[in-house]
Design an enzyme around this catalytic site. Structure first.
Site, PDB file in Angstrom:
ATOM      1  NE  ARG A  38      -4.371  -1.392  -0.116  1.00  0.00           N
ATOM      2  CZ  ARG A  38      -3.871  -2.166  -1.582  1.00  0.00           C
ATOM      3  NH1 ARG A  38      -3.168  -2.409  -1.859  1.00  0.00           N
ATOM      4  NH2 ARG A  38      -5.653  -2.988  -1.387  1.00  0.00           N
ATOM      5  CG  ASP A  77       1.729  -2.237  -8.379  1.00  0.00           C
ATOM      6  OD1 ASP A  77       1.840  -2.652  -9.559  1.00  0.00           O
ATOM      7  OD2 ASP A  77       1.284  -3.387  -7.917  1.00  0.00           O
ATOM      8  CD  GLU A 118      -2.760   3.312  -5.305  1.00  0.00           C
ATOM      9  OE1 GLU A 118      -0.842   3.080  -5.236  1.00  0.00           O
ATOM     10  OE2 GLU A 118      -3.940   2.371  -5.303  1.00  0.00           O
ATOM     11  CG  HIS A 120      -2.793  -1.006  -7.307  1.00  0.00           C
ATOM     12  ND1 HIS A 120      -3.026  -0.351  -5.943  1.00  0.00           N
ATOM     13  CD2 HIS A 120      -2.735  -2.159  -6.713  1.00  0.00           C
ATOM     14  CE1 HIS A 120      -3.529  -1.744  -5.047  1.00  0.00           C
ATOM     15  NE2 HIS A 120      -3.422  -2.221  -5.208  1.00  0.00           N
TER      16      HIS A 120
HETATM   17  P1  NAD Z   1      -1.792 -10.554   4.781  1.00  0.00           P
HETATM   18  O1  NAD Z   1      -2.687 -10.391   6.025  1.00  0.00           O
HETATM   19  O2  NAD Z   1      -1.337 -12.536   4.320  1.00  0.00           O
HETATM   20  O3  NAD Z   1      -0.338 -10.832   5.173  1.00  0.00           O
HETATM   21  C1  NAD Z   1       0.249  -9.558   5.983  1.00  0.00           C
HETATM   22  C2  NAD Z   1       0.585  -9.734   6.970  1.00  0.00           C
HETATM   23  O4  NAD Z   1       1.612  -8.381   7.643  1.00  0.00           O
HETATM   24  C3  NAD Z   1       0.873 -10.521   7.972  1.00  0.00           C
HETATM   25  O5  NAD Z   1       1.459 -11.638   8.139  1.00  0.00           O
HETATM   26  C4  NAD Z   1       0.133  -9.958   9.107  1.00  0.00           C
HETATM   27  O6  NAD Z   1       0.860 -10.325  10.600  1.00  0.00           O
HETATM   28  C5  NAD Z   1       1.820  -8.860   8.964  1.00  0.00           C
HETATM   29  N1  NAD Z   1       1.903  -7.859   9.227  1.00  0.00           N
HETATM   30  C6  NAD Z   1       0.661  -6.760   9.800  1.00  0.00           C
HETATM   31  N2  NAD Z   1       0.794  -5.888  10.574  1.00  0.00           N
HETATM   32  C7  NAD Z   1       2.908  -5.451  11.088  1.00  0.00           C
HETATM   33  C8  NAD Z   1       3.541  -4.596  11.190  1.00  0.00           C
HETATM   34  N3  NAD Z   1       3.174  -3.379  11.710  1.00  0.00           N
HETATM   35  N4  NAD Z   1       4.487  -4.760  10.635  1.00  0.00           N
HETATM   36  C9  NAD Z   1       4.903  -5.923  10.322  1.00  0.00           C
HETATM   37  N5  NAD Z   1       4.189  -6.916   9.557  1.00  0.00           N
HETATM   38  C10 NAD Z   1       2.710  -6.796  10.000  1.00  0.00           C
HETATM   39  O7  NAD Z   1      -1.943 -10.938   3.108  1.00  0.00           O
HETATM   40  P2  NAD Z   1      -1.051 -10.684   2.513  1.00  0.00           P
HETATM   41  O8  NAD Z   1      -2.604 -11.441   1.596  1.00  0.00           O
HETATM   42  O9  NAD Z   1      -0.055 -11.851   2.112  1.00  0.00           O
HETATM   43  O10 NAD Z   1      -1.148  -8.930   1.490  1.00  0.00           O
HETATM   44  C11 NAD Z   1      -0.111  -8.079   1.897  1.00  0.00           C
HETATM   45  C12 NAD Z   1      -0.429  -6.505   1.799  1.00  0.00           C
HETATM   46  O11 NAD Z   1      -0.792  -7.560  -0.243  1.00  0.00           O
HETATM   47  C13 NAD Z   1      -2.621  -6.532   1.749  1.00  0.00           C
HETATM   48  O12 NAD Z   1      -2.241  -5.426   2.399  1.00  0.00           O
HETATM   49  C14 NAD Z   1      -2.523  -5.500   0.920  1.00  0.00           C
HETATM   50  O13 NAD Z   1      -1.970  -3.776   0.803  1.00  0.00           O
HETATM   51  C15 NAD Z   1      -0.980  -5.677  -0.026  1.00  0.00           C
HETATM   52  N6  NAD Z   1      -1.678  -6.442  -1.831  1.00  0.00           N
HETATM   53  C16 NAD Z   1      -1.463  -5.295  -2.948  1.00  0.00           C
HETATM   54  C17 NAD Z   1      -2.000  -6.297  -4.498  1.00  0.00           C
HETATM   55  C18 NAD Z   1      -1.934  -5.077  -5.198  1.00  0.00           C
HETATM   56  O14 NAD Z   1      -1.680  -5.425  -6.797  1.00  0.00           O
HETATM   57  N7  NAD Z   1      -0.586  -4.103  -5.186  1.00  0.00           N
HETATM   58  C19 NAD Z   1      -2.751  -7.028  -4.088  1.00  0.00           C
HETATM   59  C20 NAD Z   1      -3.285  -7.496  -2.954  1.00  0.00           C
HETATM   60  C21 NAD Z   1      -2.405  -7.204  -1.939  1.00  0.00           C
END
Ligand code: NAD
Length: 336
Positions: free
Chosen positions: A239, A263, A268, A300
């Site tokens: 994000r 990305d 954005e 994105h």
């Molecule tokens: P997920 O929930 O499986 O994993 C997120 C991880 O971050 C978890 O293990 C959690 O414990 C950890 N976390 C939470 N707070 C934290 C902190 N303060 N410090 C360190 N780690 C922390 O999520 P995911 O499916 O792996 O997705 C990750 C991120 O990717 C999402 O939050 C989303 O914002 C982003 N995303 C982006 C796109 C894109 O197109 N660019 C698409 C999907 C998801």
């Protein structure tokens, strides 16, 4: 259910329409597609719809939710995993349900992350342009072997873990990780958890895969850059606001940041998913970032694979069906 689908592009309509046809006929939804985004100023479009379906750059604060509730909306169906763009506390107070797509091909985002790392390292974005212009000089295109480098992964959930697998087991990188809730699987694939400052100090490449929360807002700012190795590569496919974009400019100018792959971007909402190629872009930070040869920005698109689009559409409509039919739905987002 009557569903107002916002922020739709032709590809959203195509995949959602196809997924709707796979539902049992009695559960198929009445989908109305709006190109507009859904924000406090556009909620009138949703009047009379019990469900609104939104994407990452729609923005539902308390005011928007109150207006939607007045118009009869009780269900917010997110076509995304992230939910930082909805005021969950306000939704709960108003008795509105928020449901999301927690997982849809984490490979899509992980693979795009690795794509950005490879492109930045080997300057593929610059080589593409050079060769098209008949310039076959290699000056400025030198990269480094990924094998043996140290990669720091912040957030080892579904996506971060796959990035660790690809880079650790595929490329032979050393994997360091930081997460509030360590994932035992990371250690089984050879990764090692460290505190965030050790990660910053040791990593040649830092990849962000944690959600945007009040704690992670501007996780990488001018101060954090000071702890990093000179010439570090930072990649953010999570994000935008995890990074203080303005602070990156100083780090890039001094050379402290050697490569930046994004990305997602803090501002954005005003740019991504639209075509501004014939207009003046007013975001000076974004425009300055684009001037650096070692910055690569995509709009994105990390999620944007055929597999992910099918999965997003199917899960979104199944979520709506489950809630409409009074079935349990594990994808409801709660404030806790
Ligand atoms: P997920 O929930 O499986 O994993 C997120 C991880 O971050 C978890 O293990 C959690 O414990 C950890 N976390 C939470 N707070 C934290 C902190 N303060 N410090 C360190 N780690 C922390 O999520 P995911 O499916 O792996 O997705 C990750 C991120 O990717 C999402 O939050 C989303 O914002 C982003 N995303 C982006 C796109 C894109 O197109 N660019 C698409 C999907 C998801």
């Amino acid at each position: 259910m009557r569903v107002a689908v916002f922020n739709t592009k032709p590809y959203d309509e195509k995949f959602l329409t196809a997924a709707n046809q796979t539902l049992p006929p009695a559960e198929a939804h009445e989908l109305e597609f709006f190109e507009s985004n859904l924000r406090p100023g556009t909620t009138a479009l949703a009047a009379g719809f019990p469900c609104v379906c939104i994407f990452v750059n729609d923005y539902l604060n308390r005011q928007a939710l109150e207006r939607l509730k007045q118009g009869g909306t009780t269900l917010i169906a997110l076509r995304s995993a992230g939910f930082n763009h909805v005021d969950l506390a306000a939704a709960a107070e108003l008795g509105m349900t928020v449901v999301r797509v927690p997982a849809y091909s984490p490979y899509a985002v992980a693979e795009h992350t690795v794509g950005l790392i490879l492109a930045l390292n080997r300057h593929i974005h610059r080589a593409f342009n050079r060769v098209r212009e008949g310039n076959f000089a290699l000056n400025g295109l030198m990269g480094f072997d990924l094998h043996g480098t140290t990669v720091g992964i912040v957030g080892t959930g579904k996506i971060g873990l796959i990035v660790a697998q690809i880079l650790g087991q595929g490329f032979g990188c050393h994997i360091l990780a930081y997460d509030l809730y360590p994932n035992p699987e990371l250690e089984t694939i050879g990764g090692r958890y460290v505190d965030i400052l050790s990660l910053a100090a040791q990593a040649d490449i830092i990849a962000l895969h944690c959600p945007l929360t009040p704690e992670t807002h501007h996780l990488i700012d001018a101060k954090a850059i000071e702890y990093m190795k000179p010439g570090v590569m930072i990649v953010n496919t999570s994000r935008g606001a995890l990074i203080d974009a303005a602070a990156m400019i100083g780090g890039l100018k001094s050379g402290k940041i050697g490569y930046l792959g994004l990305d997602v971007y803090e501002g954005e909402e005003e740019l991504f998913f639209e075509d501004f190629s014939n207009e003046v872009i007013h975001d000076d930070v974004f425009q300055r970032l684009l001037t650096f040869p070692n910055v690569l920005i995509t709009g994105h698109q990390a999620f944007f694979t055929r597999n992910a689009m099918v999965s997003i559409a199917e899960t979104t409509l199944q979520n709506i069906s489950d809630l409409e039919q009074g079935r349990a739905c594990a994808n409801v987002v709660t404030t806790s």
